[in-house]
Design a protein around this motif. Sequence first.
Motif, PDB file in Angstrom:
ATOM      1  N   ALA A 106       0.853  -1.191   0.000  1.00 48.92           N
ATOM      2  CA  ALA A 106       0.000   0.000   0.000  1.00 48.92           C
ATOM      3  C   ALA A 106       0.888   1.240   0.000  1.00 48.92           C
ATOM      4  O   ALA A 106       1.994   1.244   0.554  1.00 48.92           O
ATOM      5  CB  ALA A 106      -0.889  -0.004   1.232  1.00 48.92           C
ATOM      6  N   VAL A 140      -6.667  -6.668   2.817  1.00 47.45           N
ATOM      7  CA  VAL A 140      -5.581  -5.779   3.232  1.00 47.45           C
ATOM      8  C   VAL A 140      -4.941  -6.414   4.459  1.00 47.45           C
ATOM      9  O   VAL A 140      -5.631  -6.741   5.433  1.00 47.45           O
ATOM     10  CB  VAL A 140      -6.104  -4.365   3.558  1.00 47.45           C
ATOM     11  CG1 VAL A 140      -4.939  -3.467   3.957  1.00 47.45           C
ATOM     12  CG2 VAL A 140      -6.849  -3.786   2.368  1.00 47.45           C
ATOM     13  N   THR A 142      -1.469  -6.526   7.285  1.00 44.64           N
ATOM     14  CA  THR A 142      -0.423  -5.725   7.929  1.00 44.64           C
ATOM     15  C   THR A 142       0.806  -6.598   8.141  1.00 44.64           C
ATOM     16  O   THR A 142       0.696  -7.741   8.596  1.00 44.64           O
ATOM     17  CB  THR A 142      -0.915  -5.202   9.291  1.00 44.64           C
ATOM     18  OG1 THR A 142      -2.112  -4.443   9.094  1.00 44.64           O
ATOM     19  CG2 THR A 142       0.131  -4.312   9.945  1.00 44.64           C
ATOM     20  N   LEU A 155       2.197 -11.816   7.677  1.00 39.71           N
ATOM     21  CA  LEU A 155       1.092 -10.884   7.437  1.00 39.71           C
ATOM     22  C   LEU A 155      -0.083 -11.251   8.326  1.00 39.71           C
ATOM     23  O   LEU A 155      -0.394 -12.425   8.512  1.00 39.71           O
ATOM     24  CB  LEU A 155       0.643 -10.941   5.975  1.00 39.71           C
ATOM     25  CG  LEU A 155       1.689 -10.632   4.897  1.00 39.71           C
ATOM     26  CD1 LEU A 155       1.044 -10.699   3.517  1.00 39.71           C
ATOM     27  CD2 LEU A 155       2.319  -9.266   5.117  1.00 39.71           C
ATOM     28  N   SER A 158      -7.471  -8.904   8.514  1.00 43.65           N
ATOM     29  CA  SER A 158      -8.489  -8.268   9.352  1.00 43.65           C
ATOM     30  C   SER A 158      -9.294  -9.261  10.176  1.00 43.65           C
ATOM     31  O   SER A 158      -9.849  -8.904  11.213  1.00 43.65           O
ATOM     32  CB  SER A 158      -9.425  -7.413   8.496  1.00 43.65           C
ATOM     33  OG  SER A 158     -10.077  -8.220   7.539  1.00 43.65           O
ATOM     34  N   GLU A 180       3.633  -1.935   7.804  1.00 41.27           N
ATOM     35  CA  GLU A 180       3.274  -1.626   6.417  1.00 41.27           C
ATOM     36  C   GLU A 180       2.069  -2.470   6.006  1.00 41.27           C
ATOM     37  O   GLU A 180       1.850  -3.566   6.519  1.00 41.27           O
ATOM     38  CB  GLU A 180       4.453  -1.921   5.474  1.00 41.27           C
ATOM     39  CG  GLU A 180       5.572  -0.911   5.566  1.00 41.27           C
ATOM     40  CD  GLU A 180       6.639  -1.150   4.506  1.00 41.27           C
ATOM     41  OE1 GLU A 180       6.840  -0.280   3.660  1.00 41.27           O
ATOM     42  OE2 GLU A 180       7.248  -2.250   4.537  1.00 41.27           O
ATOM     43  N   LYS A 181       1.294  -1.933   5.075  1.00 41.88           N
ATOM     44  CA  LYS A 181       0.095  -2.622   4.595  1.00 41.88           C
ATOM     45  C   LYS A 181       0.364  -3.273   3.236  1.00 41.88           C
ATOM     46  O   LYS A 181       1.109  -2.736   2.411  1.00 41.88           O
ATOM     47  CB  LYS A 181      -1.069  -1.647   4.441  1.00 41.88           C
ATOM     48  CG  LYS A 181      -1.446  -0.922   5.714  1.00 41.88           C
ATOM     49  CD  LYS A 181      -2.118  -1.847   6.702  1.00 41.88           C
ATOM     50  CE  LYS A 181      -2.591  -1.077   7.924  1.00 41.88           C
ATOM     51  NZ  LYS A 181      -3.188  -1.953   8.934  1.00 41.88           N
TER      52      LYS A 181
END
Length: 197
Positions: A106, A140, A142, A155, A158, A180-181
């Motif tokens: 992202a 998405v 993180t 990673l 959600s 970071e995303k």
Amino acid sequence: MTMKITRSLILCAAMAVISSCATLTMDTDTTVKSEQGVPGGEVVRNTTLDARVSGIDSSTREVSLVSRYGEAFKVTAGPEIKNFNQIRVGDYLKITLQERLLVRMAKPGEKLNDETWVSGKGAPRGAKPGAKVNSKEQYVATVTAIDAKKRKATLKFSDGSTGKFDVRSDIDLSKHHTGEKVLIRLTESLAVSMKKS
């Protein structure tokens, strides 16, 4: 993380055809695009199945087909196939499926969300059966850990699930950090058409 596409009735019907053809020879090509030193990339896979109608059983809605490679198989057209009576022996069935997987970091400050959508369109009444369905799932994640020695990134998604992913050797991990995303997007486009002989 499970990437499970929510499908409409049309998509289910078309995928049933593909599923029943799992042992058939299909034409598939895959392309991978990535930029040197840039995390992520894109993978596109196109799959095509061409077959000719060799028989029709109207009472059971079963259609016999022969692939372009001479392989015989049968499919049953469910009630969602509105124009079944337009199918004739000798007609040609074509199924094309494009799957596109995009992974990228992202941009700073970029607002991204998980999302899913499906859209579909069937053939007009009186026409040969056919459908086109598009679907997208976007996740998405993180970055919660980076193992530079093993070249792996952890990673978190959600829904709370996590996974470890390999990082290409051309990526400079010293330029990346936790927090970071990462955007992961899967899109599918499925088209089913029946044409006269």
